[in-house]
Write an enzyme that holds these catalytic residues in place. Structure first.
Site, mmCIF file in Angstrom:
data_model
loop_
_atom_site.group_PDB
_atom_site.id
_atom_site.type_symbol
_atom_site.label_atom_id
_atom_site.label_comp_id
_atom_site.label_asym_id
_atom_site.label_seq_id
_atom_site.Cartn_x
_atom_site.Cartn_y
_atom_site.Cartn_z
ATOM 1 C CG ASN A 41 -13.330 -6.442 26.127
ATOM 2 O OD1 ASN A 41 -14.423 -6.549 26.683
ATOM 3 N ND2 ASN A 41 -12.465 -7.444 26.074
ATOM 4 C CE LYS A 42 -18.372 -3.392 20.964
ATOM 5 N NZ LYS A 42 -18.031 -1.992 20.778
#
Length: 163
Positions: A41-42
């Site tokens: 997840n960024k």
């Protein structure tokens, strides 16, 4: 067998000005008991980049960076049934009391939605002409496959609004 899951408590402080809302934590986040806990997840890399911080995997340090930049985190969904982590698999959802939270924290000046599910659910709760500006940002999920640079560019909205 029920696959009912619940979101976390909000991460918020008296001086929080920006509320970032996700839909509900994915499997990895629930396992780790951390917002945006999936390694792909960024969300955290974007936050660190926006505020020129050195990346760390230390969750308490991550939360401290949010606090120092007056950012709060929560989810639109309190609980739901879901197999896996896909928003499209969410069923029988119950909403978090966003309006109550905003009443308790009147310094919130902007709401940023992490992805379309969060945005659509929030609009159902508050309506399109809500008093606080709402911005729909691209999901930081690894399943939302636009580039990191494009996500970062769109997420600059919160940096521009942070005091």
């Amino acid at each position: 067998m029920s696959n009912r899951i619940s979101s976390f408590l909000p991460v918020i402080h008296e001086d929080s000005e920006i509320l970032i809302l996700g839909s509900i934590p994915g499997v990895k986040s629930l396992e780790k008991q951390e917002y945006y806990g999936h390694p792909q997840n960024k969300f955290w890399p974007i936050i660190f980049e926006l505020f020129n911080e050195d990346f760390t995997s230390d969750y308490q340090r991550k939360l401290q960076i949010l606090k120092s930049n007056k950012i709060a985190l929560w989810d639109v969904i309190d609980s739901c049934e879901r197999k896996g982590s896909l928003d499209s698999a969410i069923k029988n959802e119950n909403a978090n009391d966003i309006l109550q939270l905003l009443e308790e924290y009147p310094n919130i000046k902007m709401i940023a939605c992490n992805g379309q599910k969060s945005y659509k659910n929030l609009i159902k709760i508050v309506g399109k002409n809500f008093a606080i500006p709402i911005v729909a940002l691209p999901s930081t999920s690894p399943l939302h496959t636009i580039s990191f640079d494009k996500k970062l560019q769109d997420w600059r909205h919160i940096k521009n609004r942070a005091s």
